[in-house]
Design a protein around this motif. Structure first.
Motif, PDB file in Angstrom:
ATOM      1  N   THR A   1       0.844  -1.189   0.000  1.00 27.41           N
ATOM      2  CA  THR A   1       0.000   0.000   0.000  1.00 27.41           C
ATOM      3  C   THR A   1       0.880   1.240   0.000  1.00 27.41           C
ATOM      4  O   THR A   1       1.977   1.245   0.547  1.00 27.41           O
ATOM      5  N   ASN A   2       0.362   2.313  -0.609  1.00 25.20           N
ATOM      6  CA  ASN A   2       1.092   3.574  -0.640  1.00 25.20           C
ATOM      7  C   ASN A   2       0.667   4.452   0.532  1.00 25.20           C
ATOM      8  O   ASN A   2      -0.094   4.015   1.398  1.00 25.20           O
ATOM      9  N   SER A   3       1.136   5.687   0.548  1.00 24.40           N
ATOM     10  CA  SER A   3       0.839   6.585   1.669  1.00 24.40           C
ATOM     11  C   SER A   3      -0.640   6.944   1.769  1.00 24.40           C
ATOM     12  O   SER A   3      -1.113   7.347   2.821  1.00 24.40           O
ATOM     13  N   GLN A   4      -1.390   6.770   0.668  1.00 21.15           N
ATOM     14  CA  GLN A   4      -2.836   7.013   0.692  1.00 21.15           C
ATOM     15  C   GLN A   4      -3.621   5.721   0.992  1.00 21.15           C
ATOM     16  O   GLN A   4      -4.825   5.669   0.824  1.00 21.15           O
ATOM     17  N   ARG A   5      -2.895   4.691   1.389  1.00 19.98           N
ATOM     18  CA  ARG A   5      -3.477   3.386   1.740  1.00 19.98           C
ATOM     19  C   ARG A   5      -4.168   2.711   0.556  1.00 19.98           C
ATOM     20  O   ARG A   5      -5.117   1.957   0.731  1.00 19.98           O
TER      21      ARG A   5
END
Length: 69
Positions: free
Chosen positions: A55-59
């Motif tokens: 997952t990235n920083s924006q989930r």
């Protein structure tokens, strides 16, 4: 677990793109920095890659630890 897919798009200015999983499903976004050991790699449309899913920083789901095959 390693997955495999094909680059469907890559924006060289923004440094991100999408990969189409070979197993089907939604496209996964990736960042140029997601290449594990090939930091200067510029992916091309149609190129086959292996990757992990995370997952990235924006989930949001994304491709990580990309490697060219």
């Amino acid at each position: 677990m390693k997955y495999f897919g094909t680059v469907s798009s890559f924006d060289t200015v923004e440094g991100h793109g999408e990969i189409k999983p070979e197993t089907g499903g939604d496209m996964l976004r990736f960042e140029r920095g997601a290449f594990s050991s090939e930091k200067n790699t510029v992916p091309t449309v149609g190129q086959r890659l292996s990757y992990d899913v995370g997952t990235n920083s924006q989930r949001q789901r994304c491709a990580l630890n990309l490697q060219t095959i």
